[in-house]
Design a protein around this motif. Structure first.
Motif, short mmCIF file in Angstrom:
data_model
loop_
_atom_site.label_atom_id
_atom_site.label_comp_id
_atom_site.label_asym_id
_atom_site.label_seq_id
_atom_site.Cartn_x
_atom_site.Cartn_y
_atom_site.Cartn_z
N ARG A 10 6.34 -1.30 11.66
CA ARG A 10 5.53 -0.86 10.53
C ARG A 10 6.47 -0.47 9.39
N ASN A 11 6.16 -0.89 8.17
CA ASN A 11 6.94 -0.52 7.00
C ASN A 11 6.06 0.31 6.07
N ILE A 12 6.43 1.56 5.82
CA ILE A 12 5.63 2.41 4.94
C ILE A 12 6.51 3.10 3.90
N ALA A 13 5.90 3.47 2.79
CA ALA A 13 6.56 4.29 1.78
C ALA A 13 5.79 5.59 1.64
N ILE A 14 6.51 6.68 1.45
CA ILE A 14 5.85 7.97 1.19
C ILE A 14 5.96 8.23 -0.30
N ILE A 15 4.81 8.32 -0.96
CA ILE A 15 4.78 8.48 -2.42
C ILE A 15 4.02 9.75 -2.77
N ALA A 16 4.43 10.39 -3.86
CA ALA A 16 3.78 11.64 -4.28
C ALA A 16 4.32 12.07 -5.62
N HIS A 17 3.67 13.07 -6.19
CA HIS A 17 4.17 13.73 -7.38
C HIS A 17 5.39 14.57 -6.99
N PRO A 63 -0.09 13.66 -12.65
CA PRO A 63 0.20 12.40 -13.36
C PRO A 63 1.01 11.39 -12.55
N GLN A 64 2.07 11.85 -11.85
CA GLN A 64 2.87 10.91 -11.08
C GLN A 64 2.09 10.37 -9.88
N THR A 65 1.17 11.19 -9.35
CA THR A 65 0.28 10.70 -8.28
C THR A 65 -0.48 9.49 -8.78
N LYS A 66 -1.01 9.60 -10.00
CA LYS A 66 -1.77 8.50 -10.59
C LYS A 66 -0.88 7.28 -10.81
N PHE A 67 0.35 7.52 -11.30
CA PHE A 67 1.27 6.42 -11.61
C PHE A 67 1.61 5.61 -10.35
N VAL A 127 -9.53 18.72 -3.38
CA VAL A 127 -8.44 17.78 -3.64
C VAL A 127 -8.76 16.42 -3.05
N HIS A 128 -9.37 16.42 -1.85
CA HIS A 128 -9.77 15.14 -1.23
C HIS A 128 -10.75 14.39 -2.14
N SER A 129 -11.69 15.12 -2.74
CA SER A 129 -12.65 14.49 -3.66
C SER A 129 -11.95 13.98 -4.92
N GLU A 130 -10.96 14.75 -5.42
CA GLU A 130 -10.20 14.33 -6.60
C GLU A 130 -9.47 13.02 -6.34
N VAL A 131 -8.88 12.89 -5.15
CA VAL A 131 -8.14 11.67 -4.81
C VAL A 131 -9.09 10.48 -4.74
#
Length: 612
Positions: free
Chosen positions: A4-11, A105-109, A138-142
């Motif tokens: 499995r290849n995954i990336a962890i992304i976040a603000h 913002p970076q979450t959105k990007f 926060v779950h609803s925001e995402v």
């Protein structure tokens, strides 16, 4: 073995690197008695100092017979190019969101980039043990964010976990599940992220092909090229070639080492197949976005386009009177080699030569990215002079002038929202949203031109008494928004060379505040403080108290200086005007006028006034 290849992304600062630490520990990568430093993936000295991830890095863990390649990505928008090129190597993403701050913002990007590539996300609401956590909101925001970014039905049906990366646990249900370890996250990754579809091509029947995503340098192996194998298998001593994006031959060579990621280490392997992420040594010219392949392959692997740079500075040699005293790398030739080497490995940085043989224009994504580059060079022993940042304009389809517009999200105490709105409007910012975020704070969202935000962060922290948080991310190239007022005050300039005296600085304090301490060596044309009025003022910082045989009736007044405002590198670069430079050496950061002699400055000012 399953893969499995995954990336962890976040603000930025939402806990990616801390979560990776726990994944490494709980998968058995480390011995029980092994000493492992906190945030082990932040191996760069600057990353550890600043507490942010700057470079994307790959690691690997094994869980119940499945190998999971994990890529830890930067969380700051200035390093978004690292995220963009890395996402095309993976088959799924773990999107980490802070349980209190929510989608930033970076979450959105990064999410928009992942969704466009068709990647299926796993959402982890992190830092669930915070007192101000609001997990379900926060779950609803995402979910709303995904819908806004045109996610398909499959992507909208994402699994959600609630976690504490620092405590090392994750649960699917906050109320019912036991908070024990990260097993639910491992299980979700294996069940939700598909194996690489190209793994079926992991056979010698298919020609070898790999797109280079990352370049690193090793003192023993030379250039190391990292990427995901798209077809075939690769082994050491294999003859390959490198093709450019246009399909032109760059070089031919022989692979000296094939390195796979095992925990935090790169280990040599005999063979690797399609779908695996590996590093290859043996080539000397090939770079990022080039294709490494067998001789029979004629068409390169298409590379995803990278968003263009939005800001530029001029980096030149240090020609001040104190040049060469603190650094070992001062020649323009050495600076040029270092800058072009950086542009080779970092696709978001562009370097071009200027009319002057001693200066180079360096374009990037933002002040932080360019500041990190300069700080890195400074620690390597370089002496540099840096100009004020300027934005890169474009011309629209109808010939109109376009400039980079950023989305700015500000969290500020209610009491300071008025002054922030006023300052942003002076910088041509347009408010798009204003809402209470709880705890006596307000969240403000603006669309503002990049040139208006240069140098604003220091003023922002002063206006909000250090309590405000500002996040910026590039939005688009929009119509030019007109003139923006620059720095309103002048500077205090040393008029002679020598050592600054306490007595002189004490008398100068009524003229403004200082950037230097007593005992600092200064030279003619060096900026030593900020003037309280609009004009620049040449001052004598070397004047000492005259000692005589006369005695006053009263005791001498004790000289107590106000502590100076010592600027960091980013603050200095943002503070200077168009006719000023930042002198950067391994030991010092000095501000100076471009023309050190006051007569030259007057001559330039008259010439500029005549032209303008």
């Amino acid at each position: 073995m399953n893969l499995r290849n995954i990336a962890i992304i976040a603000h930025v600062d939402h806990g990616k690197t801390t979560l990776v630490d726990q994944l490494l520990k709980q998968s058995g990568t480390f011995r029980e008695n092994q000493q492992v430093m906190e945030r082990a993936m932040d191996s760069n000295e600057l990353e550890r100092e600043r507490g942010i991830t700057i470079l994307a890095k790959c690691t690997s863990v094994e869980w119940n017979g499945t190998r999971i390649n994990i890529i830890d990505t930067p969380g700051h928008a200035d390093f978004g190019g690292e995220v963009e090129r890395i996402l095309s190597m993976v088959d799924g993403v773990v999107l980490l969101v802070d349980s209190a701050e929510g989608a930033m913002p970076q979450t959105k990007f990064v999410t928009s980039k992942a969704l466009k590539l068709g990647l299926k996300p796993i959402v982890v609401v992190n830092k669930i043990d915070r007192q101000d956590a609001r997990a379900h909101e926060v779950h609803s925001e995402v979910f709303d964010l995904f819908a806004t970014l045109d996610a398909n039905d499959e992507q909208l049906d994402f699994p959600t976990l609630y976690a504490s990366g620092r405590a090392g646990w994750a649960v699917r249900d906050l109320e019912k599940d036991e908070r024990k370890d990260l097993t639910p996250l491992f299980e979700t990754i294996i069940s939700h992220v598909r194996p690489p579809t190209i793994a079926s091509k992991a056979s010698s029947q298919y020609p070898f092909a790999m797109l280079v995503r990352v370049i690193q340098s090793d003192p023993y192996l030379g250039r190391i090229l990292t990427g995901r194998i798209e077809s075939g298998v690769v082994e050491a001593n294999r003859s390959i070639k490198a093709l450019s994006r246009e399909g032109e031959l760059i070089e031919r060579g022989r692979i000296t080492k094939v390195l796979a990621f095992r925990g935090l280490q790169r280990v040599p392997v005999d063979e690797a197949g399609a779908g695996d992420i590996v590093a290859i040594a043996g080539l000397t010219i090939a770079g990022v976005a080039d294709t490494l392949c067998d001789a029979e392959v004629l068409i390169p692997i298409p590379a995803n386009p990278i968003d263009p740079p939005t800001i530029a500075i001029t980096i030149g040699i240090n020609d001040s009177p104190y040049a060469g005293r603190e650094g070992s790398k001062v020649q323009s030739r050495v600076i040029r080699e270092r800058l072009f080497r950086e542009a080779e490995s970092n696709v978001t940085i562009k370097v071009r030569e200027t009319e002057s043989a001693d200066a180079y224009e360096v374009a990037g994504r933002g002040e932080l990215q360019l500041g990190v580059l300069i700080e890195t060079m400074r620690r390597e022993g370089f002496e540099l002079s840096i100009s004020r940042p300027r934005v890169l304009f474009r011309t629209g389809a109808n010939g109109e002038k376009l400039e980079p517009i950023e989305e700015v999200t500000i969290d500020v105490d209610d009491a300071y929202s008025g002054v922030v709105i006023e300052q942003m409007s002076l910088r041509r910012g347009e408010m798009t949203d204003m809402r209470p975020s709880g705890g006596g704070k307000t969240r403000l969202t603006f669309l503002a031109p990049s040139r208006g935000l240069i140098g604003y962060h220091g003023q922002f922290l002063t206006d909000t008494r250090g309590t405000g948080i500002m996040n910026r991310v590039f939005q688009e190239f929009g119509p030019h928004r007109g003139a923006i007022e620059g720095r309103r005050v002048g500077v205090l300039i040393a008029d002679r060379d020598g050592e600054a005296q306490t007595y002189a600085l004490w008398y100068l304090e009524e003229r403004g505040f200082m950037f230097i301490e007593a005992g600092t060596k200064v030279y003619q044309g060096m900026i030593i403080g900020e003037h309280s009025r609009e004009n620049d003022l040449d001052v004598n910082a070397l004047k000492a108290k005259q000692l005589t045989n006369f005695r006053a009736a009263g005791k001498d007044e004790a000289v107590r200086l106000t502590p100076p405002k010592l600027l960091t590198l980013e603050q200095a670069i943002a503070y200077i005007g168009d006719d000023e430079l930042v002198e950067v050496t391994p030991k010092s950061i000095r501000l100076r006028k471009r023309w050190l002699d006051p007569n030259d400055r007057k001559r330039y000012a008259r010439a500029s006034a005549a032209e303008g």
